[in-house]
Design a protein around this motif. Structure first.
Motif, PDB file in Angstrom:
ATOM      1  N   ARG A 132       0.815  -1.214   0.000  1.00  8.37           N
ATOM      2  CA  ARG A 132       0.000   0.000   0.000  1.00  8.37           C
ATOM      3  C   ARG A 132       0.849   1.264   0.000  1.00  8.37           C
ATOM      4  O   ARG A 132       0.403   2.319   0.441  1.00  8.37           O
ATOM      5  N   GLN A 133       2.050   1.170  -0.530  1.00  7.83           N
ATOM      6  CA  GLN A 133       2.993   2.277  -0.401  1.00  7.83           C
ATOM      7  C   GLN A 133       2.543   3.551  -1.093  1.00  7.83           C
ATOM      8  O   GLN A 133       2.974   4.647  -0.725  1.00  7.83           O
ATOM      9  N   GLN A 134       1.673   3.455  -2.090  1.00  6.14           N
ATOM     10  CA  GLN A 134       1.194   4.650  -2.774  1.00  6.14           C
ATOM     11  C   GLN A 134      -0.161   5.133  -2.245  1.00  6.14           C
ATOM     12  O   GLN A 134      -0.700   6.123  -2.736  1.00  6.14           O
ATOM     13  N   GLN A 135      -0.697   4.443  -1.240  1.00  8.43           N
ATOM     14  CA  GLN A 135      -1.957   4.882  -0.646  1.00  8.43           C
ATOM     15  C   GLN A 135      -1.712   6.006   0.356  1.00  8.43           C
ATOM     16  O   GLN A 135      -0.656   6.074   0.991  1.00  8.43           O
ATOM     17  N   LEU A 136      -2.703   6.875   0.500  1.00 10.18           N
ATOM     18  CA  LEU A 136      -2.636   7.889   1.544  1.00 10.18           C
ATOM     19  C   LEU A 136      -2.726   7.215   2.909  1.00 10.18           C
ATOM     20  O   LEU A 136      -3.479   6.249   3.101  1.00 10.18           O
ATOM     21  N   ALA A 137      -1.981   7.742   3.867  1.00  8.33           N
ATOM     22  CA  ALA A 137      -1.940   7.130   5.195  1.00  8.33           C
ATOM     23  C   ALA A 137      -3.317   7.092   5.854  1.00  8.33           C
ATOM     24  O   ALA A 137      -3.613   6.172   6.618  1.00  8.33           O
ATOM     25  N   LYS A 138      -4.170   8.064   5.541  1.00  7.90           N
ATOM     26  CA  LYS A 138      -5.490   8.095   6.172  1.00  7.90           C
ATOM     27  C   LYS A 138      -6.384   6.943   5.719  1.00  7.90           C
ATOM     28  O   LYS A 138      -7.414   6.683   6.352  1.00  7.90           O
ATOM     29  N   THR A 139      -6.018   6.254   4.638  1.00  7.25           N
ATOM     30  CA  THR A 139      -6.822   5.129   4.163  1.00  7.25           C
ATOM     31  C   THR A 139      -6.432   3.815   4.827  1.00  7.25           C
ATOM     32  O   THR A 139      -7.098   2.798   4.603  1.00  7.25           O
ATOM     33  N   LEU A 140      -5.382   3.811   5.640  1.00  2.00           N
ATOM     34  CA  LEU A 140      -4.936   2.591   6.313  1.00  2.00           C
ATOM     35  C   LEU A 140      -5.776   2.319   7.550  1.00  2.00           C
ATOM     36  O   LEU A 140      -6.341   3.223   8.160  1.00  2.00           O
ATOM     37  N   SER A 141      -5.819   1.063   7.947  1.00  2.00           N
ATOM     38  CA  SER A 141      -6.470   0.701   9.205  1.00  2.00           C
ATOM     39  C   SER A 141      -5.621   1.196  10.376  1.00  2.00           C
ATOM     40  O   SER A 141      -4.458   1.609  10.206  1.00  2.00           O
ATOM     41  N   GLY A 142      -6.186   1.131  11.584  1.00  2.13           N
ATOM     42  CA  GLY A 142      -5.445   1.553  12.763  1.00  2.13           C
ATOM     43  C   GLY A 142      -4.160   0.767  12.955  1.00  2.13           C
ATOM     44  O   GLY A 142      -3.107   1.331  13.263  1.00  2.13           O
ATOM     45  N   GLY A 143      -4.238  -0.547  12.761  1.00  3.11           N
ATOM     46  CA  GLY A 143      -3.043  -1.368  12.902  1.00  3.11           C
ATOM     47  C   GLY A 143      -1.996  -1.051  11.854  1.00  3.11           C
ATOM     48  O   GLY A 143      -0.792  -1.017  12.150  1.00  3.11           O
ATOM     49  N   GLU A 144      -2.432  -0.794  10.628  1.00  2.00           N
ATOM     50  CA  GLU A 144      -1.495  -0.437   9.560  1.00  2.00           C
ATOM     51  C   GLU A 144      -0.855   0.922   9.819  1.00  2.00           C
ATOM     52  O   GLU A 144       0.340   1.112   9.566  1.00  2.00           O
ATOM     53  N   GLN A 145      -1.625   1.850  10.359  1.00  2.00           N
ATOM     54  CA  GLN A 145      -1.060   3.154  10.705  1.00  2.00           C
ATOM     55  C   GLN A 145      -0.024   3.020  11.816  1.00  2.00           C
ATOM     56  O   GLN A 145       0.986   3.732  11.818  1.00  2.00           O
ATOM     57  N   GLN A 146      -0.272   2.112  12.772  1.00  2.00           N
ATOM     58  CA  GLN A 146       0.721   1.908  13.831  1.00  2.00           C
ATOM     59  C   GLN A 146       2.006   1.315  13.253  1.00  2.00           C
ATOM     60  O   GLN A 146       3.109   1.730  13.643  1.00  2.00           O
ATOM     61  N   MET A 147       1.893   0.373  12.331  1.00  2.00           N
ATOM     62  CA  MET A 147       3.076  -0.164  11.662  1.00  2.00           C
ATOM     63  C   MET A 147       3.839   0.947  10.941  1.00  2.00           C
ATOM     64  O   MET A 147       5.068   1.015  11.002  1.00  2.00           O
ATOM     65  N   LEU A 148       3.081   1.821  10.272  1.00  2.00           N
ATOM     66  CA  LEU A 148       3.713   2.931   9.556  1.00  2.00           C
ATOM     67  C   LEU A 148       4.414   3.878  10.532  1.00  2.00           C
ATOM     68  O   LEU A 148       5.537   4.340  10.263  1.00  2.00           O
TER      69      LEU A 148
END
Length: 242
Positions: A132-148
């Protein structure tokens, strides 16, 4: 223990106007440890780590990193010296892509080839971020945002990584993965200070622990001693702490 700790906080105070958020707190983190800083919401944990990394000013006391006084150092200087914070609430840059968030984490790095190699390393560590490297961060789930948020913090090549409430609001499966990652990072040589309300998870991976209540450190000791004592857990954290 002899010699300077990697991080040493002595008699730290933090104030917000008339409010005393941290009162005379002292804490040490030795190289190669995972240290858990525990306490209820509002205990002063976030204020302590925010002061350590230079986000909020210390009203008193002393903060040393690798034996050097950084009490008044700005955040960018602290990061450049090797200490970084993944803040509470993740605070990714919502309208930037995953890759752009990681690039911002490496803003102080001058070797662009190394930066690109680091990005690929963290995409291997967190495959969903690579996908998901080209996705906006706001489109990630909570867990994915924590990984980021964690990957972004790691982009500066810290020697001490501080994580503020990394399990907050996440599903148990994701929480287990985040704590497993901390152990792997520690085993690879990174030192970690983790701020948590989730006492059982944090103590399960920590070498030592501190507990804060109403701005003060009220307990310090081996994590195994704390998690093995129902009396201590109830006295300092309460039976309702997860």
């Amino acid at each position: 223990m002899t010699g300077p700790a990697l991080l040493e906080i002595e008699n730290l105070s933090v104030r917000y106007g008339a409010i005393s958020a941290v009162r005379g707190a002292s804490l040490r983190v030795e190289k190669g440890e995972i240290v858990s800083l525990l306490g209820a919401n509002g205990a002063g944990k976030s204020s302590l780590v925010n002061a350590a990394v230079g986000i909020v000013p210390a009203a008193g006391g002393r903060i040393c990193f690798e034996g050097r006084d950084i009490t008044r150092a700005p955040a960018e200087t602290v990061v450049a010296r090797g200490m970084t914070l993944s803040p509470e609430g993740r605070r990714v840059f919502a309208d930037l892509t995953v890759r752009e968030n990681l690039l911002l984490g490496a803003a102080l790095m001058r070797d662009r080839a190394r930066v690109q190699a680091d990005i690929e390393t963290y995409f291997e560590m967190f495959p969903i971020l690579g996908a998901r490297q080209q996705q906006l961060a706001k489109t990630l789930s909570g867990g994915e945002q924590q990984m980021l948020a964690i990957a972004r913090a790691l982009m500066s090549h810290p020697r001490l990584l501080m994580l503020d409430e990394p399990s907050l609001g996440l599903a148990p499966r994701i929480v287990d993965g985040i704590f497993d990652l901390m152990v792997r990072l520690r085993d690879a040589g990174l030192t970690i200070l983790v701020v948590e309300q989730n006492a059982s998870e944090a103590l399960g991976i920590a070498d030592r622990a501190y507990i804060m209540t109403t701005g003060a450190v009220v307990y310090e000791g081996r994590a195994a001693d704390l998690i093995g004592s129902t009396d201590l857990m109830d006295a300092y954290l309460g039976s309702g702490v997860s």
